[in-house]
Design an enzyme around this catalytic site. Sequence first.
Site, PDB file in Angstrom:
ATOM      1  N   HIS A  86       0.417  24.391  -6.437  1.00 48.14           N
ATOM      2  CA  HIS A  86      -0.610  23.653  -5.689  1.00 48.14           C
ATOM      3  C   HIS A  86      -0.979  22.413  -6.479  1.00 48.14           C
ATOM      4  O   HIS A  86      -1.442  22.518  -7.620  1.00 48.14           O
ATOM      5  CB  HIS A  86      -1.854  24.524  -5.485  1.00 48.14           C
ATOM      6  CG  HIS A  86      -1.567  25.758  -4.692  1.00 48.14           C
ATOM      7  ND1 HIS A  86      -1.673  25.806  -3.328  1.00 48.14           N
ATOM      8  CD2 HIS A  86      -1.128  26.983  -5.085  1.00 48.14           C
ATOM      9  CE1 HIS A  86      -1.323  27.022  -2.906  1.00 48.14           C
ATOM     10  NE2 HIS A  86      -0.988  27.747  -3.958  1.00 48.14           N
ATOM     11  N   LYS A 140       5.863  27.503   4.956  1.00 45.76           N
ATOM     12  CA  LYS A 140       5.003  28.501   4.319  1.00 45.76           C
ATOM     13  C   LYS A 140       4.173  29.240   5.356  1.00 45.76           C
ATOM     14  O   LYS A 140       3.466  28.624   6.155  1.00 45.76           O
ATOM     15  CB  LYS A 140       4.080  27.786   3.321  1.00 45.76           C
ATOM     16  CG  LYS A 140       3.056  28.681   2.628  1.00 45.76           C
ATOM     17  CD  LYS A 140       3.675  29.554   1.553  1.00 45.76           C
ATOM     18  CE  LYS A 140       2.686  30.568   0.989  1.00 45.76           C
ATOM     19  NZ  LYS A 140       1.846  30.026  -0.066  1.00 45.76           N
ATOM     20  N   HIS A 147       2.979  34.196   2.045  1.00 50.08           N
ATOM     21  CA  HIS A 147       1.811  34.771   1.354  1.00 50.08           C
ATOM     22  C   HIS A 147       1.668  36.176   1.921  1.00 50.08           C
ATOM     23  O   HIS A 147       1.236  36.349   3.063  1.00 50.08           O
ATOM     24  CB  HIS A 147       0.549  33.937   1.599  1.00 50.08           C
ATOM     25  CG  HIS A 147      -0.629  34.477   0.843  1.00 50.08           C
ATOM     26  ND1 HIS A 147      -1.170  33.843  -0.243  1.00 50.08           N
ATOM     27  CD2 HIS A 147      -1.336  35.629   0.995  1.00 50.08           C
ATOM     28  CE1 HIS A 147      -2.174  34.580  -0.723  1.00 50.08           C
ATOM     29  NE2 HIS A 147      -2.289  35.662   0.011  1.00 50.08           N
ATOM     30  N   HIS A 194       4.379  35.037  -5.067  1.00 51.27           N
ATOM     31  CA  HIS A 194       3.439  35.620  -6.042  1.00 51.27           C
ATOM     32  C   HIS A 194       3.246  37.122  -5.859  1.00 51.27           C
ATOM     33  O   HIS A 194       2.142  37.588  -5.566  1.00 51.27           O
ATOM     34  CB  HIS A 194       2.097  34.886  -6.059  1.00 51.27           C
ATOM     35  CG  HIS A 194       1.538  34.492  -4.714  1.00 51.27           C
ATOM     36  ND1 HIS A 194       1.376  35.375  -3.690  1.00 51.27           N
ATOM     37  CD2 HIS A 194       1.100  33.298  -4.250  1.00 51.27           C
ATOM     38  CE1 HIS A 194       0.861  34.731  -2.662  1.00 51.27           C
ATOM     39  NE2 HIS A 194       0.688  33.481  -2.967  1.00 51.27           N
TER      40      HIS A 194
HETATM   41  C1  NCD Z   1      -4.331  29.253  -3.803  1.00 47.73           C
HETATM   42  C2  NCD Z   1      -5.095  27.944  -3.680  1.00 47.73           C
HETATM   43  O1  NCD Z   1      -6.141  27.800  -4.313  1.00 47.73           O
HETATM   44  O2  NCD Z   1      -4.633  27.042  -2.969  1.00 47.73           O
HETATM   45  N1  NCD Z   1      -5.179  30.238  -4.403  1.00 47.73           N
HETATM   46  C3  NCD Z   1      -4.792  31.361  -5.060  1.00 47.73           C
HETATM   47  O3  NCD Z   1      -5.654  32.149  -5.428  1.00 47.73           O
HETATM   48  N2  NCD Z   1      -3.531  31.610  -5.307  1.00 47.73           N
HETATM   49  C4  NCD Z   1      -3.822  29.677  -2.471  1.00 47.73           C
HETATM   50  C5  NCD Z   1      -2.780  30.770  -2.546  1.00 47.73           C
HETATM   51  O4  NCD Z   1      -1.660  30.548  -3.002  1.00 47.73           O
HETATM   52  O5  NCD Z   1      -3.081  31.910  -2.167  1.00 47.73           O
HETATM   53 ZN    ZN Z   2      -0.268  29.644  -3.877  1.00 54.13          ZN
END
Ligand code: NCD
Ligand code: ZN
Length: 346
Positions: A15, A99, A136, A174
Site C-alpha cells: 500500500h 484485487k 483478501h 497475506h
Molecule cells: C490495509 C490498508 O491499510 O490499506 N490494512 C491492513 O491492515 N492490512 C488493507 C488490507 O490489506 O487489508
Molecule cells: Zn493489503
Amino acid sequence: MTSITLRRPDDLHLHLRDGESMRAVLPFTAARFARAVIMPNLRPPVTTTAHALAYRQRILDALPPQPTFEPLMTLYLTDGTDAAEVDRAKASGCIVGVKLYPAGATTHSDAGVTEMARVDGVLARMEERDLVLQVHGEVTDAEVDVFDREARFIDEVLAPLAARFPRLRIVFEHITTRAAVEFVLDARPGIAATVTPQHLLMNRNALFTGGIRPHHYCLPVLKSQSDREALLRAIASGDPRFFLGTDSAPHARSAKETPCGCAGIFSAHGAIELYAEAFESAGALARLEAFASEHGADFYRLPRNSGRITLIRTPWEVPRSYPFGSEDLVPLRAGEQIGWRLAETQ
Ligand code: NCD
Ligand code: ZN
C-alpha cells in the site's frame, strides 16, 4: 553468516497511498525492491485502467532517480466492474491483476464485492485473459469470530471459487493461518499466497503486550503461535507457492492512536531486513532469496530482476516515527532494533 547478497526482491503486496503520503513512504520500498504490486484501495478506489495508469504515473513521477523501481498495478474489483475493463487492463501491459476485497473486510473496502455471483462475468474474462486475482481472504459476517474469518473464507468462498474457475490464477494475500497454508499446499495448480513480515514475526500476544498495541493491529489480525509456526514452516520449506508481499500499510499516527484505530502495519522501512530475521529464526536464511526474488516473479510470469541487494547482520534502531505528509507514522519496531541492515542496492 554476517552478510547476504540477494537478487533484488519484489514486494507483491504494497500500500503506497497517494500524494504527499505516497511520497513519504515510496523511497523505502524503492531502495529495497525492484518492483511492487501497488494495492488499489485509495479513496476513490482504483477501479479502471485509466485510473491505474494515472496512479502509476504519479508514482513514477515521485520516484527518486536511483535505483530503478517499477510499480505493478492492480484494479479494485467492485460489483459493477465491467468484463471489458479486464481487456483494457490486460492490453495496458502495466496491470498484473485485479484485487478482490469482500465489502467491509478491511481498510477502504466499502466499495468491494458484496456477493461473488455478481463478479462471475469478470472472473471468467480474467481466466480467459490470464490476469491474476488477488484475494483478501476473510469473510465479513460480524457474527464470525475475527480469528476464524480467514478459515471460514477458504471453505465458503475461496475453495468454491477456485473450483468454478479452474484456470484462474489466484494469490491468497497475506495468509495468517495453518488452514491457509494447508489450503495452498492442497490446491490445484495456479494458487499461491503472499506472507507478511508481521505474521511471521509476531503472534496475537503482540497486540496486548503490557497494554493495547494499536500499531500491531492489521487485517487479517495476528493469529496464534501455532498458526505462526505453520507460516514459518511454509516459507522455510522453499515451496514456490509462497512468496513475499509485505502488506506494508501506512496510516498517520492519529488514525492509529484513537478510540477506533485503522488496520495496517507499516514495514517498508525495514521490510527485507525483517524477512531476513524471520528466515534466520526458522534456520532457512538460504531460502530467503527464492521467496523474495524468484517465486513471486515466476508466478506473475515476470522476468526475475537482475540487480542485487546486500544485507549485513548489524542491528540498527528503528526511529520512533517517520514523517508522513503533514503528520507522522509509527513504523513496525519503532524505537526497537532490527537485526539486519540494508548495506547496498545495485
Ligand atoms: C490495509 C490498508 O491499510 O490499506 N490494512 C491492513 O491492515 N492490512 C488493507 C488490507 O490489506 O487489508
Ligand atoms: Zn493489503
